[in-house]
Each structure stands twice: as structure tokens, then as C-alpha cells.
Design a protein around this motif. Structure first.
Motif, PDB file in Angstrom:
ATOM      1  N   GLY A   1       6.239   4.731 -16.851  1.00  0.00           N
ATOM      2  CA  GLY A   1       6.950   5.816 -16.188  1.00  0.00           C
ATOM      3  C   GLY A   1       7.240   5.553 -14.717  1.00  0.00           C
ATOM      4  N   VAL A   2       6.468   4.675 -14.086  1.00  0.00           N
ATOM      5  CA  VAL A   2       6.682   4.376 -12.666  1.00  0.00           C
ATOM      6  C   VAL A   2       7.210   2.962 -12.441  1.00  0.00           C
ATOM      7  N   GLU A   3       7.492   2.244 -13.512  1.00  0.00           N
ATOM      8  CA  GLU A   3       7.943   0.856 -13.370  1.00  0.00           C
ATOM      9  C   GLU A   3       9.170   0.706 -12.473  1.00  0.00           C
ATOM     10  N   PRO A   4      10.193   1.595 -12.538  1.00  0.00           N
ATOM     11  CA  PRO A   4      11.326   1.457 -11.620  1.00  0.00           C
ATOM     12  C   PRO A   4      10.912   1.552 -10.146  1.00  0.00           C
ATOM     13  N   ILE A   5       9.945   2.390  -9.856  1.00  0.00           N
ATOM     14  CA  ILE A   5       9.453   2.529  -8.481  1.00  0.00           C
ATOM     15  C   ILE A   5       8.724   1.262  -8.057  1.00  0.00           C
ATOM     16  N   VAL A   6       7.894   0.754  -8.946  1.00  0.00           N
ATOM     17  CA  VAL A   6       7.154  -0.481  -8.666  1.00  0.00           C
ATOM     18  C   VAL A   6       8.130  -1.617  -8.386  1.00  0.00           C
ATOM     19  N   GLU A   7       9.143  -1.756  -9.206  1.00  0.00           N
ATOM     20  CA  GLU A   7      10.109  -2.841  -9.032  1.00  0.00           C
ATOM     21  C   GLU A   7      10.927  -2.680  -7.747  1.00  0.00           C
ATOM     22  N   HIS A   8      11.155  -1.449  -7.319  1.00  0.00           N
ATOM     23  CA  HIS A   8      11.882  -1.203  -6.071  1.00  0.00           C
ATOM     24  C   HIS A   8      11.162  -1.854  -4.889  1.00  0.00           C
ATOM     25  N   PHE A   9       9.845  -1.798  -4.887  1.00  0.00           N
ATOM     26  CA  PHE A   9       9.063  -2.342  -3.785  1.00  0.00           C
ATOM     27  C   PHE A   9       8.790  -3.844  -3.918  1.00  0.00           C
ATOM     28  N   ALA A  10       9.092  -4.424  -5.053  1.00  0.00           N
ATOM     29  CA  ALA A  10       8.726  -5.815  -5.348  1.00  0.00           C
ATOM     30  C   ALA A  10       9.137  -6.824  -4.283  1.00  0.00           C
ATOM     31  N   PRO A  11      10.367  -6.792  -3.776  1.00  0.00           N
ATOM     32  CA  PRO A  11      10.772  -7.836  -2.841  1.00  0.00           C
ATOM     33  C   PRO A  11      10.103  -7.754  -1.466  1.00  0.00           C
ATOM     34  N   HIS A  12       9.571  -6.595  -1.109  1.00  0.00           N
ATOM     35  CA  HIS A  12       9.127  -6.396   0.272  1.00  0.00           C
ATOM     36  C   HIS A  12       7.672  -5.998   0.446  1.00  0.00           C
ATOM     37  N   ALA A  13       6.951  -5.811  -0.627  1.00  0.00           N
ATOM     38  CA  ALA A  13       5.582  -5.322  -0.487  1.00  0.00           C
ATOM     39  C   ALA A  13       4.714  -5.841  -1.621  1.00  0.00           C
ATOM     40  N   SER A  14       3.437  -5.997  -1.335  1.00  0.00           N
ATOM     41  CA  SER A  14       2.500  -6.264  -2.424  1.00  0.00           C
ATOM     42  C   SER A  14       2.199  -4.926  -3.083  1.00  0.00           C
ATOM     43  N   ARG A  15       1.990  -4.938  -4.377  1.00  0.00           N
ATOM     44  CA  ARG A  15       1.785  -3.698  -5.121  1.00  0.00           C
ATOM     45  C   ARG A  15       0.425  -3.749  -5.792  1.00  0.00           C
ATOM     46  N   ARG A  16      -0.247  -2.633  -5.820  1.00  0.00           N
ATOM     47  CA  ARG A  16      -1.566  -2.551  -6.445  1.00  0.00           C
ATOM     48  C   ARG A  16      -1.571  -1.418  -7.444  1.00  0.00           C
ATOM     49  N   ARG A  17      -1.979  -1.759  -8.666  1.00  0.00           N
ATOM     50  CA  ARG A  17      -2.049  -0.757  -9.729  1.00  0.00           C
ATOM     51  C   ARG A  17      -3.438  -0.784 -10.335  1.00  0.00           C
ATOM     52  N   PRO A  18      -4.196   0.310 -10.190  1.00  0.00           N
ATOM     53  CA  PRO A  18      -5.490   0.377 -10.859  1.00  0.00           C
ATOM     54  C   PRO A  18      -5.299   0.563 -12.355  1.00  0.00           C
ATOM     55  N   ARG A  19      -6.211  -0.011 -13.125  1.00  0.00           N
ATOM     56  CA  ARG A  19      -6.194   0.182 -14.580  1.00  0.00           C
ATOM     57  C   ARG A  19      -7.396   1.054 -14.910  1.00  0.00           C
ATOM     58  N   ARG A  20      -7.122   2.234 -15.404  1.00  0.00           N
ATOM     59  CA  ARG A  20      -8.194   3.187 -15.633  1.00  0.00           C
ATOM     60  C   ARG A  20      -8.964   2.920 -16.919  1.00  0.00           C
TER      61      ARG A  20
END
Length: 64
Positions: A36-55
Motif C-alpha cells: 500500500g505504500v510502495e509508490p511512496i517508498v519508490e518516490h524517495f528511492a533516488p534521494h534517500a535511504s529508506r527503512r521499513r520495519p518488519r513486524r
């Protein structure tokens, strides 16, 4: 890259680090799950490191 946060003894949180850049974005998803948030994650891909916790209980580790 996956690493484990240990904020409290006995509480391990796998954290998936992706992307690159000098900014960090922490992405938390709602009821729709990570897809559900993959488009948001990909938006930041070129300019930021991304962190996703796995619950717990999300297929990667047992639930509480």
C-alpha cells in the motif's frame, strides 16, 4: 540490506534498509500492508535511504 534493531532485551525488530542518499525516510504502512505504500517508498528511492520495519507475524518472524 536487513539489520536488526534491539530496543529492549528480547525485542528484535528486523529493519530493511534500501535506497541511497544523505536523508533517511522511515516508512510505516497501515492495514493495506507494505504494498500500500510502495509508490511512496519508490518516490524517495533516488534521494534517500529508506527503512521499513518488519513486524512480528508478517511472515518473517513469529508473532508475540
Amino acid at each position: 540490506m536487513t539489520r536488526t534493531l534491539r530496543p529492549h532485551p528480547g525485542l528484535d525488530i528486523p529493519l530493511v534498509d534500501t535506497g541511497r542518499g544523505d536523508r533517511t525516510v522511515l516508512v510505516l504502512h497501515g492495514g493495506a500492508g507494505p504494498r500500500g505504500v510502495e509508490p511512496i517508498v519508490e518516490h524517495f528511492a533516488p534521494h534517500a535511504s529508506r527503512r521499513r520495519p518488519r513486524r512480528a507475524g508478517a511472515g518473517c518472524r513469529p508473532g508475540p
